[in-house]
Write a protein that holds these residues in place. Structure first.
Motif, PDB file in Angstrom:
ATOM      1  N   UNK A  77       0.839  -1.394   0.054  1.00 36.96           N
ATOM      2  CA  UNK A  77      -0.055   0.174  -0.122  1.00 36.96           C
ATOM      3  C   UNK A  77       0.853   1.240  -0.097  1.00 36.96           C
ATOM      4  N   UNK A  78       0.611   2.300  -0.767  1.00 35.80           N
ATOM      5  CA  UNK A  78       1.049   3.812  -0.651  1.00 35.80           C
ATOM      6  C   UNK A  78      -0.539   4.516  -0.349  1.00 35.80           C
ATOM      7  N   UNK A  79      -0.379   5.099   1.019  1.00 34.34           N
ATOM      8  CA  UNK A  79      -1.507   5.758   1.547  1.00 34.34           C
ATOM      9  C   UNK A  79      -1.135   7.238   1.167  1.00 34.34           C
ATOM     10  N   UNK A  80      -2.179   7.959   0.472  1.00 33.72           N
ATOM     11  CA  UNK A  80      -2.123   9.379   0.608  1.00 33.72           C
ATOM     12  C   UNK A  80      -3.174  10.029   1.596  1.00 33.72           C
ATOM     13  N   UNK A  81      -2.825  10.885   2.304  1.00 30.59           N
ATOM     14  CA  UNK A  81      -3.852  11.454   3.231  1.00 30.59           C
ATOM     15  C   UNK A  81      -3.543  12.702   3.139  1.00 30.59           C
ATOM     16  N   UNK A  82      -4.640  13.650   2.999  1.00 25.94           N
ATOM     17  CA  UNK A  82      -4.868  14.905   3.183  1.00 25.94           C
ATOM     18  C   UNK A  82      -4.460  15.280   4.869  1.00 25.94           C
ATOM     19  N   UNK A  83      -3.706  16.355   4.857  1.00 30.17           N
ATOM     20  CA  UNK A  83      -3.018  16.650   6.231  1.00 30.17           C
ATOM     21  C   UNK A  83      -4.124  16.842   7.158  1.00 30.17           C
ATOM     22  N   UNK A  84      -4.124  15.867   8.422  1.00 34.88           N
ATOM     23  CA  UNK A  84      -5.356  16.040   9.418  1.00 34.88           C
ATOM     24  C   UNK A  84      -4.935  17.086  10.350  1.00 34.88           C
ATOM     25  N   UNK A  85      -5.831  17.467  11.227  1.00 33.24           N
ATOM     26  CA  UNK A  85      -5.618  18.281  12.412  1.00 33.24           C
ATOM     27  C   UNK A  85      -4.571  17.700  13.306  1.00 33.24           C
ATOM     28  N   UNK A  86      -3.736  18.602  13.662  1.00 35.38           N
ATOM     29  CA  UNK A  86      -2.219  18.101  14.484  1.00 35.38           C
ATOM     30  C   UNK A  86      -2.806  17.129  15.398  1.00 35.38           C
ATOM     31  N   UNK A  87      -3.642  17.309  16.302  1.00 37.96           N
ATOM     32  CA  UNK A  87      -3.684  16.168  17.572  1.00 37.96           C
ATOM     33  C   UNK A  87      -4.073  14.757  16.895  1.00 37.96           C
ATOM     34  N   UNK A  91      -2.344  10.494  16.381  1.00 37.36           N
ATOM     35  CA  UNK A  91      -2.996   9.293  16.335  1.00 37.36           C
ATOM     36  C   UNK A  91      -2.924   8.344  15.093  1.00 37.36           C
ATOM     37  N   UNK A  92      -2.968   9.011  14.093  1.00 38.01           N
ATOM     38  CA  UNK A  92      -2.970   8.774  12.723  1.00 38.01           C
ATOM     39  C   UNK A  92      -1.622   8.096  12.348  1.00 38.01           C
ATOM     40  N   UNK A 187      -1.167  -4.613  -5.226  1.00 35.88           N
ATOM     41  CA  UNK A 187      -0.699  -3.470  -4.406  1.00 35.88           C
ATOM     42  C   UNK A 187      -1.951  -2.344  -4.792  1.00 35.88           C
ATOM     43  N   UNK A 188      -2.088  -1.449  -3.738  1.00 32.71           N
ATOM     44  CA  UNK A 188      -3.118  -0.426  -3.851  1.00 32.71           C
ATOM     45  C   UNK A 188      -2.618   0.985  -3.529  1.00 32.71           C
ATOM     46  N   UNK A 189      -2.858   1.857  -4.194  1.00 27.73           N
ATOM     47  CA  UNK A 189      -2.592   3.192  -3.967  1.00 27.73           C
ATOM     48  C   UNK A 189      -4.127   3.894  -3.370  1.00 27.73           C
ATOM     49  N   UNK A 190      -3.979   4.383  -2.253  1.00 27.26           N
ATOM     50  CA  UNK A 190      -5.260   4.706  -1.558  1.00 27.26           C
ATOM     51  C   UNK A 190      -5.379   6.233  -1.222  1.00 27.26           C
ATOM     52  N   UNK A 191      -6.295   7.207  -1.600  1.00 28.88           N
ATOM     53  CA  UNK A 191      -6.243   8.411  -1.049  1.00 28.88           C
ATOM     54  C   UNK A 191      -7.358   8.604  -0.101  1.00 28.88           C
ATOM     55  N   UNK A 192      -7.126   9.632   1.055  1.00 20.82           N
ATOM     56  CA  UNK A 192      -8.254   9.559   2.141  1.00 20.82           C
ATOM     57  C   UNK A 192      -8.284  10.997   2.279  1.00 20.82           C
ATOM     58  N   UNK A 193      -9.506  11.779   2.061  1.00 17.42           N
ATOM     59  CA  UNK A 193      -9.254  13.332   2.255  1.00 17.42           C
ATOM     60  C   UNK A 193      -9.178  13.797   3.756  1.00 17.42           C
ATOM     61  N   UNK A 194      -9.676  15.156   3.696  1.00 16.82           N
ATOM     62  CA  UNK A 194      -9.670  15.785   5.018  1.00 16.82           C
ATOM     63  C   UNK A 194     -11.071  15.550   5.654  1.00 16.82           C
ATOM     64  N   UNK A 195     -11.316  16.352   6.821  1.00 16.03           N
ATOM     65  CA  UNK A 195     -12.360  16.333   7.323  1.00 16.03           C
ATOM     66  C   UNK A 195     -13.376  17.083   6.454  1.00 16.03           C
ATOM     67  N   UNK A 196     -14.736  16.793   6.135  1.00 12.51           N
ATOM     68  CA  UNK A 196     -15.264  17.358   4.980  1.00 12.51           C
ATOM     69  C   UNK A 196     -14.997  16.857   3.665  1.00 12.51           C
ATOM     70  N   UNK A 197     -14.182  16.016   3.338  1.00 10.78           N
ATOM     71  CA  UNK A 197     -13.792  15.189   2.301  1.00 10.78           C
ATOM     72  C   UNK A 197     -13.036  16.120   1.107  1.00 10.78           C
ATOM     73  N   UNK A 226     -11.696   6.431   9.479  1.00 13.23           N
ATOM     74  CA  UNK A 226     -11.839   5.859   8.046  1.00 13.23           C
ATOM     75  C   UNK A 226     -10.492   5.391   7.739  1.00 13.23           C
ATOM     76  N   UNK A 227      -9.301   5.628   8.253  1.00  9.04           N
ATOM     77  CA  UNK A 227      -8.057   4.992   7.910  1.00  9.04           C
ATOM     78  C   UNK A 227      -8.207   3.680   8.304  1.00  9.04           C
TER      79      UNK A 227
END
Length: 235
Positions: A77-87, A91-92, A187-197, A226-227
């Protein structure tokens, strides 16, 4: 701590280590070990094995170690993650490290607040600290690769197609999209967005780069939920 992680600098000889600081305090205050006890240990980015505590006091712990066990396989897996809130980021990072994600791209998005990029939790030292906690939890020794991309469009258009080549490209996004697949074997490349998508423009660009939008159902999940939900479903 299910695994005591060792680094090259801890070794005073081929099979002998000295520990101080956070790991020593954890051994004494949480695990309540004593001289003569054995622990599961692992060399960072190396093998795992057993460690025998030969000396222990408030200043240091000394161990004899034997490293002869391989670490668990990483997810394909390659995980793309929109930068979440710092706290939430802290955890992520622990979660992805514990679940065996080998590569994480922290990505900008329209709904990512600019202030998030100023957090001290994005420093290499802070990121490493959270990743180590995840490895200790899961009994792994290999640190994930972390890539930071502050410009969404150039990354998605210029670098993502090559990064995702040969993999199943998916974008997690609520809406009238196909269900996220289960138990994939490629293999998977997965993108997960921010709060609100993701915004529609971002979904479109990701799709052009080879990442097809999929959804988990009617419920809208926080990013930190979601992760693991998407990773568990996929693998």
């Amino acid at each position: 701590m299910n695994l005591l992680l060792l680094e090259d600098s801890d070794f005073i000889s081929a099979n002998r280590v000295i520990l101080q600081g956070r790991r020593l305090q954890h051994l004494r205050a949480v695990q309540r070990v004593e001289a003569g006890d054995s622990l599961r240990v692992g060399l960072l980015d190396g093998l795992m094995g057993e460690g025998l505590i030969t000396a222990l006091d408030e200043h240091h712990a000394e161990l004899d170690v034997r490293l002869d066990a391989v670490v668990p396989d990483k997810l394909p897996l390659t995980l793309l993650l929109a930068l979440p809130r710092p706290k939430m980021l802290k955890r992520i990072l622990q979660t992805i490290s514990a679940m065996g994600v080998p590569r994480l791209v922290l990505l900008n998005s329209y709904r990512v607040e600019k202030s998030f990029w100023q957090t001290p939790f994005l420093s290499p030292e802070a990121i490493r600290e959270q990743l180590l906690l995840g490895l200790e939890q899961a009994r792994d020794t290999v640190l994930p690769e972390i890539i930071i991309e502050k410009r969404f469009k150039p990354f998605v258009e210029d670098r993502l197609p090559a990064l995702a080549a040969g993999s199943l490209g998916l974008t997690g996004h609520p809406g009238n999209y196909p269900d996220c697949p289960r138990a994939v074997s490629q293999p998977v490349t997965l993108a997960i967005g921010p709060e609100g998508g993701w915004i529609p423009y971002e979904v479109e660009l990701l799709e052009k780069a080879g990442l097809q939008p999929v959804q988990l159902g009617a419920r809208i999940l926080r990013v930190e939920n979601a992760v693991p939900a998407l990773l568990a479903r996929l693998f």
